[in-house]
Write a protein that holds these residues in place. Structure first.
Motif, PDB file in Angstrom:
ATOM      1  N   PHE A   1      23.189  28.171  65.353  1.00  0.00           N
ATOM      2  CA  PHE A   1      22.814  28.326  63.712  1.00  0.00           C
ATOM      3  C   PHE A   1      21.327  27.517  63.779  1.00  0.00           C
ATOM      4  CE2 PHE A   1      27.363  29.353  62.503  1.00  0.00           C
ATOM      5  CZ  PHE A   1      26.604  30.365  61.082  1.00  0.00           C
ATOM      6  N   PRO A   2      20.117  28.249  63.685  1.00  0.00           N
ATOM      7  CA  PRO A   2      18.322  27.346  63.757  1.00  0.00           C
ATOM      8  C   PRO A   2      18.588  27.031  62.462  1.00  0.00           C
ATOM      9  CG  PRO A   2      18.530  29.828  64.626  1.00  0.00           C
ATOM     10  CD  PRO A   2      19.918  29.762  64.581  1.00  0.00           C
ATOM     11  N   GLU A   3      17.734  25.897  62.136  1.00  0.00           N
ATOM     12  CA  GLU A   3      16.891  25.742  61.006  1.00  0.00           C
ATOM     13  C   GLU A   3      16.014  26.696  60.620  1.00  0.00           C
ATOM     14  OE1 GLU A   3      17.648  23.410  59.055  1.00  0.00           O
ATOM     15  OE2 GLU A   3      19.083  22.127  60.584  1.00  0.00           O
ATOM     16  N   THR A   4      15.766  27.454  59.232  1.00  0.00           N
ATOM     17  CA  THR A   4      15.415  28.368  59.113  1.00  0.00           C
ATOM     18  C   THR A   4      13.911  27.663  57.673  1.00  0.00           C
ATOM     19  OG1 THR A   4      16.594  29.133  57.710  1.00  0.00           O
ATOM     20  CG2 THR A   4      16.220  29.737  60.662  1.00  0.00           C
ATOM     21  N   THR A   5      13.722  27.923  57.495  1.00  0.00           N
ATOM     22  CA  THR A   5      12.544  28.317  56.400  1.00  0.00           C
ATOM     23  C   THR A   5      11.862  29.227  55.768  1.00  0.00           C
ATOM     24  OG1 THR A   5      10.391  27.214  57.285  1.00  0.00           O
ATOM     25  CG2 THR A   5      11.932  25.336  56.720  1.00  0.00           C
ATOM     26  N   THR A   6      12.317  30.882  56.276  1.00  0.00           N
ATOM     27  CA  THR A   6      11.746  31.708  56.024  1.00  0.00           C
ATOM     28  C   THR A   6      12.274  32.601  54.527  1.00  0.00           C
ATOM     29  OG1 THR A   6      14.132  33.059  57.298  1.00  0.00           O
ATOM     30  CG2 THR A   6      12.351  32.565  58.185  1.00  0.00           C
ATOM     31  N   SER A   7      10.982  33.019  54.381  1.00  0.00           N
ATOM     32  CA  SER A   7      12.141  33.271  52.332  1.00  0.00           C
ATOM     33  C   SER A   7      12.422  34.104  52.455  1.00  0.00           C
ATOM     34  CB  SER A   7      10.087  34.148  51.707  1.00  0.00           C
ATOM     35  OG  SER A   7      10.286  35.392  52.586  1.00  0.00           O
ATOM     36  N   GLU A   8      13.375  34.738  53.015  1.00  0.00           N
ATOM     37  CA  GLU A   8      14.644  35.763  53.156  1.00  0.00           C
ATOM     38  C   GLU A   8      15.486  34.853  53.294  1.00  0.00           C
ATOM     39  OE1 GLU A   8      15.245  36.031  57.874  1.00  0.00           O
ATOM     40  OE2 GLU A   8      15.691  38.017  56.846  1.00  0.00           O
ATOM     41  N   ASP A   9      15.438  33.712  52.773  1.00  0.00           N
ATOM     42  CA  ASP A   9      16.593  32.680  53.214  1.00  0.00           C
ATOM     43  C   ASP A   9      17.115  32.214  51.799  1.00  0.00           C
ATOM     44  OD1 ASP A   9      18.031  32.117  56.121  1.00  0.00           O
ATOM     45  OD2 ASP A   9      16.163  31.443  55.690  1.00  0.00           O
ATOM     46  N   VAL A  10      18.281  31.414  51.241  1.00  0.00           N
ATOM     47  CA  VAL A  10      18.660  31.589  49.904  1.00  0.00           C
ATOM     48  C   VAL A  10      17.204  29.861  49.738  1.00  0.00           C
ATOM     49  CG1 VAL A  10      20.345  31.686  49.907  1.00  0.00           C
ATOM     50  CG2 VAL A  10      20.290  29.635  50.372  1.00  0.00           C
ATOM     51  N   GLU A  11      17.385  29.889  48.298  1.00  0.00           N
ATOM     52  CA  GLU A  11      16.496  28.717  46.937  1.00  0.00           C
ATOM     53  C   GLU A  11      17.545  27.982  47.667  1.00  0.00           C
ATOM     54  OE1 GLU A  11      16.192  29.871  43.266  1.00  0.00           O
ATOM     55  OE2 GLU A  11      15.089  32.352  43.880  1.00  0.00           O
ATOM     56  N   ASP A  12      19.229  28.004  47.188  1.00  0.00           N
ATOM     57  CA  ASP A  12      19.623  27.328  47.048  1.00  0.00           C
ATOM     58  C   ASP A  12      20.241  26.524  48.697  1.00  0.00           C
ATOM     59  OD1 ASP A  12      19.671  26.795  44.609  1.00  0.00           O
ATOM     60  OD2 ASP A  12      21.881  27.875  44.447  1.00  0.00           O
ATOM     61  N   GLU A  13      19.378  27.087  49.332  1.00  0.00           N
ATOM     62  CA  GLU A  13      19.743  26.234  50.886  1.00  0.00           C
ATOM     63  C   GLU A  13      20.070  25.443  51.170  1.00  0.00           C
ATOM     64  OE1 GLU A  13      19.175  27.756  56.117  1.00  0.00           O
ATOM     65  OE2 GLU A  13      18.511  28.946  54.129  1.00  0.00           O
ATOM     66  N   GLY A  14      20.662  23.888  52.014  1.00  0.00           N
ATOM     67  CA  GLY A  14      21.078  22.817  51.840  1.00  0.00           C
ATOM     68  C   GLY A  14      21.279  22.173  50.751  1.00  0.00           C
ATOM     69  N   GLU A  15      22.052  22.997  49.929  1.00  0.00           N
ATOM     70  CA  GLU A  15      22.437  22.346  48.653  1.00  0.00           C
ATOM     71  C   GLU A  15      24.162  22.415  49.367  1.00  0.00           C
ATOM     72  OE1 GLU A  15      21.155  20.141  46.893  1.00  0.00           O
ATOM     73  OE2 GLU A  15      19.114  20.752  47.270  1.00  0.00           O
ATOM     74  N   LEU A  16      24.832  21.442  48.272  1.00  0.00           N
ATOM     75  CA  LEU A  16      26.690  21.338  48.413  1.00  0.00           C
ATOM     76  C   LEU A  16      26.720  21.523  46.785  1.00  0.00           C
ATOM     77  CD1 LEU A  16      28.673  21.672  50.357  1.00  0.00           C
ATOM     78  CD2 LEU A  16      29.223  19.533  50.046  1.00  0.00           C
ATOM     79  N   SER A  17      27.763  22.962  46.265  1.00  0.00           N
ATOM     80  CA  SER A  17      28.006  22.313  44.780  1.00  0.00           C
ATOM     81  C   SER A  17      29.139  22.046  44.517  1.00  0.00           C
ATOM     82  CB  SER A  17      27.497  24.202  44.207  1.00  0.00           C
ATOM     83  OG  SER A  17      27.909  23.670  42.775  1.00  0.00           O
ATOM     84  N   LEU A  18      29.195  20.445  44.154  1.00  0.00           N
ATOM     85  CA  LEU A  18      30.722  19.722  44.226  1.00  0.00           C
ATOM     86  C   LEU A  18      30.646  19.428  42.588  1.00  0.00           C
ATOM     87  CD1 LEU A  18      32.913  18.559  45.650  1.00  0.00           C
ATOM     88  CD2 LEU A  18      31.282  16.283  45.623  1.00  0.00           C
ATOM     89  N   GLU A  19      32.048  20.864  42.018  1.00  0.00           N
ATOM     90  CA  GLU A  19      32.273  19.999  40.337  1.00  0.00           C
ATOM     91  C   GLU A  19      32.338  18.852  39.891  1.00  0.00           C
ATOM     92  OE1 GLU A  19      34.271  23.311  38.576  1.00  0.00           O
ATOM     93  OE2 GLU A  19      32.873  24.614  38.678  1.00  0.00           O
ATOM     94  N   SER A  20      32.308  18.073  39.455  1.00  0.00           N
ATOM     95  CA  SER A  20      32.797  16.911  38.286  1.00  0.00           C
ATOM     96  C   SER A  20      34.402  16.689  38.729  1.00  0.00           C
ATOM     97  CB  SER A  20      31.976  15.942  37.657  1.00  0.00           C
ATOM     98  OG  SER A  20      32.031  17.373  36.324  1.00  0.00           O
TER      99      SER A  20
END
Length: 533
Positions: A514-533
């Protein structure tokens, strides 16, 4: 006409990598190889993603366990001109299954509301490497998590003690006496100073050297170090079994199968401590994915698909193809009759490689022990005000012959794995054989539950359904033909992730997992984790 034979041909028919099975290790490799630019086809005979890591309905889980409780094989026509076909054998990885239903009508009414983990109990530490990988790979955009509300450890008298996960939690804990709080806080402070000193770039600093735990202590058994710190038995039990998650009885080092060294115990304490407070909405160190752990497999399969991987469910692979002259693996034959070709093959651990190709494999799917797993569906929470929590039964806490820890995880309907009025309990313990494993599970279940028609008059949640099964543990050395590991006996995925990465790098020594990527085809939320309260 079979379902597989009705499929249109897969195009193209030649790939860099063929993967059979959509369990978590296989899905990770599919996503990583696809991200590295390899052409991948990902096949599964099941109608669902996840294989041995799936989250299933009650009927699906029952069918899956029963179908994998006995060995089977396939027979094919091997009259191909330039290559031979070698039949695949399916081995039983769940040799002992016991399922009981006490309220079939109620369960049938809610049958579509269950998403039960086949490889549970399982959680994430907020700071563990699997969470880092989920964020790095972009798979986090397909996942949501909730916090595990609390952890408890049982003493030899059957009393459950809260596991304080930080210095602040120690201060607030009403079950600990003032002396115990001071002892635990001093110990945590010592560990913190050691970790800070170990990360100090200038190790020549005298203060840094004085703050470090000695090499002699780090190489000694962790239980001996805790004794040296004069910690009382209850505190030692909490640290060893509910925070450091030791499996075997550490108090009898002569017979202990896996002695936890101080350096490893300190690393596990550090992981636990770093996990507390990493995410604002997580109250403790542990989190759990909404809809169950099978969502992980689907998330990584979706990442693989973004990079061009082809996924085909309901497609059994019936044989391997071997070049007649070189005796080299060259591909697979599908139940549809189509042949697919590749240089590399990754197999679900259910399959055994035919002997003519065994020279190409590593130690493919060697069985290295067993784990007893139990699942219970109950009518109410074991703790009135808490839905999601972990209970650890240290060795000898339930009965004298209990030589391993038993872990129980309760998950409620708020995580979308069962109806809102019910709860699912997962149990697991390492064992040598089925008899020992089921004794471990029954001891924990009887301590927590009211079994219908039993003479136990104590008010406890009522059991609606239960499953007990013994699962073979396999960890594999990768070769030209690789087999992935089964779910292990740990709470988290760190060891499985290490084994998977090792397999990937054996196949692709120069490839990045899993190389680091920043291309346009990658997701908007990449780098985020959704955690509900």
């Amino acid at each position: 006409m079979s379902e597989a034979s009705s499929y249109p041909p897969i195009e193209p028919n030649t790939f860099d990598l063929i993967i059979i099975g959509t369990g978590l290790p296989e899905s990770l490799i599919a996503a990583a190889a696809s991200a590295a630019g390899k052409t991948v086809v990902h096949l599964d005979p099941n109608p669902f993603y996840g294989s041995h890591f799936a989250s299933l309905s009650i009927s699906e889980l029952t069918s899956f366990l029963n179908s994998h409780s006995t060995a089977s094989s396939t027979t094919t026509d091997s009259n191909a001109m330039e290559y031979a076909t070698l039949d695949l054998t399916h081995r039983p990885l769940y040799p002992d299954v016991e399922i009981s239903s006490y309220a079939p009508e109620t369960l049938t009414e809610h049958s579509r509301s269950f998403s039960i983990d086949l490889g549970g109990p399982r959680v994430f530490f907020c700071a563990d490497k699997a969470i880092d990988l989920i964020v790095k790979s972009g798979a986090g955009q397909y996942l949501e998590f909730k916090s595990i509300d609390a952890s408890f450890v049982c003493d030899e008298n059957g009393k459950l003690w809260n596991v304080p996960d930080s210095r602040a939690a120690i201060f607030k804990d009403k079950t600990l006496g003032l002396t115990e709080k001071n002892q635990l806080m001093r110990f945590f402070k010592l560990v913190q100073q050691h970790l800070e000193a170990s990360s100090d770039q200038d190790n020549s600093n005298e203060g840094s050297q004085n703050s470090r735990i000695s090499e002699e202590d780090l190489e000694s058994p962790f239980v001996e170090f805790l004794k040296k710190m004069r910690l009382p038995p209850k505190i030692k039990s909490i640290i060893l079994y509910a925070i450091a998650m030791a499996d075997y009885d550490q108090n009898d080092l002569k017979i202990c199968k896996d002695v936890l060294k101080t350096k490893d115990g300190i690393d596990r304490l550090a992981l636990y401590n770093k996990s507390v407070g990493r995410f604002p909405n997580a109250s403790g160190a542990l989190i759990y994915p909404i809809y169950g752990h099978g969502e992980l497999c689907q998330a990584f399969c979706r990442r693989a698909a973004v990079k061009g991987c082809i996924h085909v469910l309901r497609m059994p692979v019936i044989s391997l193809l071997m070049d007649k002259e070189s005796k080299r693996y060259i591909g697979v034959r599908l139940a549809s009759g189509q042949d697919l070709f590749s240089d590399q093959l990754v197999l679900d651990p259910t399959f055994m490689v035919p002997s003519p190709l065994s020279h190409l494999r590593g130690s493919l799917g060697n069985v290295r022990g067993k784990v007893a797993r139990g699942i219970c569906i109950i009518t109410s929470s074991l703790k009135p005000d808490i839905s999601n929590f972990l209970i650890v039964y240290p060795p000898r806490s339930l009965y004298p012959e209990q030589n391993t820890s038993i872990r129980a995880l309760q998950i409620g309907g708020g995580l979308a794995i069962c109806p809102s009025a019910m709860f699912v309990l997962y149990f697991a313990a390492l064992c040598d054989d089925a008899k020992q494993g089921k004794n471990l599970l029954r001891a924990a279940m009887n301590a927590l539950l009211k079994i219908p028609e039993s003479e136990n008059a104590e008010v406890k949640p009522t059991l609606l359904w239960s499953a007990m099964y013994i699962q073979e543990l396999t960890m594999c050395e990768p070769g030209h033909l690789s087999s992935t590991p089964m779910p292990d006996g740990n709470l988290n995925y760190n060891d499985l992730l290490d084994a998977t990465m090792k397999g990937f790098h054996k196949m692709y020594p120069d490839g990045e997992f899993f190389p680091e990527t920043t291309t346009s085809e990658d997701v908007e939320d990449e780098g985020e984790l959704s955690l509900e309260s």
